[in-house]
Design a protein around this motif. Structure first.
Motif, mmCIF file in Angstrom:
data_model
loop_
_atom_site.group_PDB
_atom_site.id
_atom_site.type_symbol
_atom_site.label_atom_id
_atom_site.label_comp_id
_atom_site.label_asym_id
_atom_site.label_seq_id
_atom_site.Cartn_x
_atom_site.Cartn_y
_atom_site.Cartn_z
ATOM 1 N N PHE A 70 23.154 -4.724 -7.018
ATOM 2 C CA PHE A 70 22.014 -5.621 -6.702
ATOM 3 C C PHE A 70 22.112 -5.887 -4.890
ATOM 4 C CE2 PHE A 70 19.981 -9.609 -6.565
ATOM 5 C CZ PHE A 70 18.867 -8.891 -5.971
ATOM 6 N N GLU A 71 23.324 -7.492 -5.881
ATOM 7 C CA GLU A 71 23.468 -8.779 -4.849
ATOM 8 C C GLU A 71 24.192 -7.343 -3.315
ATOM 9 O OE1 GLU A 71 26.093 -11.191 -6.019
ATOM 10 O OE2 GLU A 71 24.202 -12.165 -7.258
ATOM 11 N N PHE A 72 25.417 -6.022 -3.760
ATOM 12 C CA PHE A 72 25.533 -5.623 -2.557
ATOM 13 C C PHE A 72 24.471 -5.346 -1.525
ATOM 14 C CE2 PHE A 72 27.623 -2.417 0.522
ATOM 15 C CZ PHE A 72 28.651 -2.990 0.235
ATOM 16 N N MET A 73 23.410 -4.667 -2.222
ATOM 17 C CA MET A 73 22.444 -4.227 -1.649
ATOM 18 C C MET A 73 21.378 -5.367 -0.896
ATOM 19 S SD MET A 73 19.817 -1.599 -2.482
ATOM 20 C CE MET A 73 20.461 0.280 -3.420
ATOM 21 N N GLN A 74 21.290 -6.156 -1.725
ATOM 22 C CA GLN A 74 20.548 -7.110 -0.493
ATOM 23 C C GLN A 74 20.809 -7.905 0.603
ATOM 24 O OE1 GLN A 74 17.747 -9.062 -1.885
ATOM 25 N NE2 GLN A 74 17.322 -9.317 -0.361
ATOM 26 N N MET A 84 12.972 -5.280 -11.294
ATOM 27 C CA MET A 84 13.597 -5.248 -11.937
ATOM 28 C C MET A 84 14.578 -3.686 -11.701
ATOM 29 S SD MET A 84 10.851 -5.446 -15.068
ATOM 30 C CE MET A 84 9.825 -4.981 -14.032
ATOM 31 N N ALA A 85 16.163 -3.631 -12.630
ATOM 32 C CA ALA A 85 16.684 -3.450 -12.463
ATOM 33 C C ALA A 85 17.665 -2.740 -12.763
ATOM 34 C CB ALA A 85 17.305 -1.992 -10.689
ATOM 35 N N ARG A 118 15.671 1.452 -10.284
ATOM 36 C CA ARG A 118 14.902 0.769 -10.550
ATOM 37 C C ARG A 118 14.111 0.929 -10.545
ATOM 38 N NH1 ARG A 118 12.151 1.413 -5.191
ATOM 39 N NH2 ARG A 118 12.966 3.317 -5.337
ATOM 40 N N ARG A 119 13.353 -0.703 -11.494
ATOM 41 C CA ARG A 119 12.234 -0.707 -13.051
ATOM 42 C C ARG A 119 11.385 -1.379 -13.216
ATOM 43 N NH1 ARG A 119 14.417 4.362 -12.846
ATOM 44 N NH2 ARG A 119 15.690 4.773 -14.722
ATOM 45 N N GLY A 120 10.596 -1.533 -11.233
ATOM 46 C CA GLY A 120 9.962 -2.883 -11.105
ATOM 47 C C GLY A 120 8.444 -2.185 -11.248
ATOM 48 N N GLN A 121 7.378 -3.176 -11.244
ATOM 49 C CA GLN A 121 5.803 -2.966 -11.295
ATOM 50 C C GLN A 121 5.454 -3.993 -10.483
ATOM 51 O OE1 GLN A 121 3.757 -1.486 -11.186
ATOM 52 N NE2 GLN A 121 3.142 -0.945 -13.070
ATOM 53 N N THR A 122 4.246 -3.692 -10.305
ATOM 54 C CA THR A 122 3.429 -4.719 -9.269
ATOM 55 C C THR A 122 3.065 -5.747 -10.037
ATOM 56 O OG1 THR A 122 2.146 -2.942 -9.117
ATOM 57 C CG2 THR A 122 3.215 -3.287 -7.080
ATOM 58 N N TYR A 123 2.459 -6.951 -10.027
ATOM 59 C CA TYR A 123 1.943 -7.844 -10.884
ATOM 60 C C TYR A 123 0.745 -8.759 -9.497
ATOM 61 C CZ TYR A 123 4.647 -11.890 -7.553
ATOM 62 O OH TYR A 123 4.369 -13.249 -6.869
ATOM 63 N N GLY A 124 -0.555 -8.902 -10.057
ATOM 64 C CA GLY A 124 -1.668 -9.607 -9.641
ATOM 65 C C GLY A 124 -3.125 -8.028 -9.488
ATOM 66 N N GLY A 147 1.061 -0.560 -0.143
ATOM 67 C CA GLY A 147 0.339 0.059 -0.486
ATOM 68 C C GLY A 147 0.780 1.134 0.357
ATOM 69 N N TYR A 148 2.027 0.832 -0.360
ATOM 70 C CA TYR A 148 3.230 1.971 -0.070
ATOM 71 C C TYR A 148 3.284 2.952 -0.914
ATOM 72 C CZ TYR A 148 3.160 1.651 4.743
ATOM 73 O OH TYR A 148 3.263 0.800 6.337
ATOM 74 N N VAL A 149 3.246 4.140 -1.650
ATOM 75 C CA VAL A 149 4.508 4.384 -2.475
ATOM 76 C C VAL A 149 6.000 3.651 -2.838
ATOM 77 C CG1 VAL A 149 5.309 7.182 -3.521
ATOM 78 C CG2 VAL A 149 3.261 7.175 -2.509
ATOM 79 N N ASP A 150 6.222 3.552 -4.017
ATOM 80 C CA ASP A 150 6.937 3.490 -4.395
ATOM 81 C C ASP A 150 7.191 3.776 -5.459
ATOM 82 O OD1 ASP A 150 9.052 2.094 -4.654
ATOM 83 O OD2 ASP A 150 8.645 -0.352 -5.307
ATOM 84 N N GLY A 151 8.728 3.793 -6.089
ATOM 85 C CA GLY A 151 9.557 4.002 -7.217
ATOM 86 C C GLY A 151 9.472 6.028 -7.291
ATOM 87 N N ARG A 152 10.202 6.366 -5.878
ATOM 88 C CA ARG A 152 10.212 8.011 -5.568
ATOM 89 C C ARG A 152 11.046 8.241 -6.112
ATOM 90 N NH1 ARG A 152 11.129 12.476 -6.497
ATOM 91 N NH2 ARG A 152 10.516 14.377 -5.011
ATOM 92 N N SER A 153 12.216 7.589 -5.604
ATOM 93 C CA SER A 153 13.501 7.881 -4.551
ATOM 94 C C SER A 153 14.186 7.032 -6.007
ATOM 95 C CB SER A 153 14.394 7.318 -3.268
ATOM 96 O OG SER A 153 15.575 7.727 -3.686
ATOM 97 N N GLN A 154 14.995 7.577 -6.737
ATOM 98 C CA GLN A 154 15.570 7.063 -8.074
ATOM 99 C C GLN A 154 17.863 7.543 -7.984
ATOM 100 O OE1 GLN A 154 14.905 3.934 -9.654
ATOM 101 N NE2 GLN A 154 13.221 3.893 -9.421
ATOM 102 N N PRO A 155 18.486 6.962 -8.749
ATOM 103 C CA PRO A 155 18.522 7.927 -8.955
ATOM 104 C C PRO A 155 19.161 8.205 -10.500
ATOM 105 C CG PRO A 155 19.806 5.600 -9.577
ATOM 106 C CD PRO A 155 18.409 5.647 -8.858
ATOM 107 N N LEU A 156 19.131 10.008 -10.167
ATOM 108 C CA LEU A 156 18.816 10.096 -12.044
ATOM 109 C C LEU A 156 19.718 11.239 -12.177
ATOM 110 C CD1 LEU A 156 15.699 12.925 -10.101
ATOM 111 C CD2 LEU A 156 15.678 10.998 -11.180
ATOM 112 N N PHE A 157 19.560 10.601 -13.877
ATOM 113 C CA PHE A 157 20.990 11.354 -14.721
ATOM 114 C C PHE A 157 21.071 11.983 -15.522
ATOM 115 C CE2 PHE A 157 20.486 6.515 -14.232
ATOM 116 C CZ PHE A 157 21.347 6.141 -13.251
ATOM 117 N N LEU A 158 19.965 12.853 -16.104
ATOM 118 C CA LEU A 158 19.430 13.866 -17.181
ATOM 119 C C LEU A 158 18.788 15.345 -15.656
ATOM 120 C CD1 LEU A 158 17.185 11.462 -19.575
ATOM 121 C CD2 LEU A 158 19.217 11.559 -19.364
ATOM 122 N N ALA A 159 19.803 16.553 -17.486
ATOM 123 C CA ALA A 159 19.529 17.485 -16.925
ATOM 124 C C ALA A 159 18.317 17.936 -16.259
ATOM 125 C CB ALA A 159 20.254 18.627 -17.908
#
Ligand code: HEM
Length: 461
Positions: free
Chosen positions: A387-391, A377-378, A346-352, A193-205
């Motif tokens: 990914f592996e280091f974080m997990q 997905m990332a 991170r580029r995940g998507q919910t399923y179900g 139920g939580y807002v997701d995908g908000r914090s991302q590394p940004l690459f573009l001006a």
């Protein structure tokens, strides 16, 4: 001039001053790596090629259906300016086994996790044994195809076109269907139920310019996601990215029960009960960061991301909270995620499908216990270091960031035997007695590592 991966300024992708190498990089890089592509409706196909030559020809024939990062960014600009919708996203990833099957040597890929494949990393990641994964993931996966758009129709049409191109020697091992979940404010949420995908590394001006940056610098250099495509005609100009896919099932009922039980144990009442879940995630359901606010709803949409944890030893946002474990943000510009290069896109998507409202306060008994979750997905420049280091080193490690912290309540895998203490009041100094960690409510069902090659490579097959 070679593509600058350690750029100190965000990439001005449409600047007339862009050098030729960087222009070609953008014209041959797959979409969705530098900037998320809309994928509210998403089909994910996992393929096995019985014949390598057929597999090669099939992958090359996908190129006309795909778009480059440059085309995607142009589409986004047109949408912003005149609401003109863009085209469907088609992304292609190839596993180590896939490269071999289509006849390419893989020794030029330097990432050890990619070389091993996810099945051989279960002990590194504390994943369930492969025998417990869902059927398609137990098999040898050669390629993944992502088909995403804002509505279901173009996804179905592109999927049908791709299936027509599939040679008889190829098999679809499995398919996942991603379906975005949104709260009443229209923000993307995950199944707890939580807002997701908000914090991302940004690459573009243009992305970086749109964010306040007093306490957190969201800009990260291209080094965090781009890798020279070793098999492309010109690896100085043709880039790709390592792609991690993991199916993570969420037991929503168990998580909601854990939130309620924690609120009871801490004696939280009324609106303050919402702080229980927020202490597990690091944000309230509406995305309000616990670092900044004691209550939800204080925060305009989109959720505030301009914060770091300097000055909060854990009595506002506990150090074990999911977002703090995975991004320690010790300071605006110098956090570990930056200095160690851990931050991935991170580029995940919910399923179900849900028949209840994931964002509301309905009782836990009305919540699903399975069949829903996150297609995590990332994009990474190094699966081992990101990914592996974080997990492994953060989420699964009870002693990160300090001894006795406990696992990441959401995605930590391993023994949850260290008791943890919670601040009784937001920002107060009094801690709860040691309490058991919340149970694991996210289960890994399978996955694989891929490389998303440049369009120049695919065109050359
Ligand atoms: C952020 C949920 C899996 C890494 C978040 C947020 C939520 C969330 C609600 C806050 C929104 C935001 O700040 O963007 C979940 C759920 C998961 C899951 C329910 C599994 C079902 C993962 C995995 C990883 C991960 C597997 C990496 C190993 C992150 C990172 C952030 C984040 C890096 C951003 C933290 C920040 O920058 O403050 N997640 N997540 N998540 N998650 Fe997850």
């Amino acid at each position: 001039m070679p593509v600058e991966l350690d750029n100190t300024e965000p990439l001005a992708w449409n600047s007339p001053d862009l050098d030729e190498d960087t222009k070609e990089m953008l014209e041959t890089l797959q979409a969705n790596i530098l900037h998320p592509h809309v994928r509210e409706h998403l089909s994910v196909l996992f393929l096995h090629f019985g014949d390598g030559g057929d597999g090669r020809r099939f992958l090359r024939r996908l190129v006309p259906l795909m778009k480059s990062a440059k085309e995607h960014l142009r589409e986004l600009r047109s949408f912003r300016m005149s609401q003109i919708s863009g085209t469907t996203y088609v992304g292609v990833g190839i596993s180590k086994a896939g490269y071999r099957q289509i006849g390419d040597a893989t020794d030029l890929f330097t990432d050890n996790a990619f070389q091993a494949g996810m099945k051989r990393r279960t002990s590194t990641l504390n994943d369930p044994p492969v025998a417990e994964w869902e059927e398609p993931y137990r098999e040898e996966i050669h390629a993944v195809i992502l088909i995403g758009d804002a509505t279901p129709e173009p996804v179905a049409a592109t999927r049908a076109t791709i299936l027509e191109l599939l040679p008889p020697t190829a098999r679809i091992l499995g398919e996942e269907t991603g379906l975005g979940q949104r709260n009443p404010e229209g923000e993307g949420i995950e199944h707890f139920g939580y807002v997701d995908g908000r914090s991302q590394p940004l690459f573009l001006a243009d992305q970086v310019a749109a964010e306040p940056k007093d306490n957190w610098n969201p800009f990260f250099p291209l080094r965090h996601v781009l890798v020279a495509d070793p098999l492309a005609p010109n690896p100085n100009r043709h880039f790709g990215s390592y792609f991690v896919f993991r199916k993570l099932e969420q037991n929503v009922r168990a998580f909601r029960q854990a939130e309620e039980q924690l609120a009871d144990r801490l004696g939280l009442t009324g609106e303050d009960r919402k702080r229980a879940g927020a202490m597990l995630v690091g944000r309230f359901r509406d995305g309000t960061p616990l670092r900044l606010y004691a209550k939800p709803g204080e925060d305009p949409s989109p959720a505030v991301n301009d914060f770091n944890y300097d000055g909060d030893p854990g009595n506002k946002c506990p150090v074990f909270a999911h977002i703090r474990k995975t991004t320690p943000r010790e300071s605006k510009d110098g956090g570990t995620e930056r200095t160690l290069g851990v931050m991935m896109a991170r580029r995940g998507q919910t399923y179900g499908v849900r028949t209840d409202n994931p964002w509301d306060d309905a009782p836990p008994e009305t919540r699903p216990t399975g069949g829903v979750g996150l297609l995590f997905m990332a994009f990474n420049s190094s699966l081992v270091r990101q990914f592996e280091f974080m997990q492994r080193a953060w989420s699964n490690n009870p002693d990160f960031p300090r001894s006795g912290t406990g696992l990441d309540p959401l995605i930590g895998q391993g023994a949850r035997d260290v008791p943890v203490r919670y601040p009784l009041a937001w920002g107060g100094n009094e801690l709860s007695p040691p309490l058991p960690q919340v149970p694991q409510t996210v289960t890994m069902k399978g996955g694989e590592y891929f490389f998303m090659p440049s369009l120049a490579y695919l065109n050359n097959l």
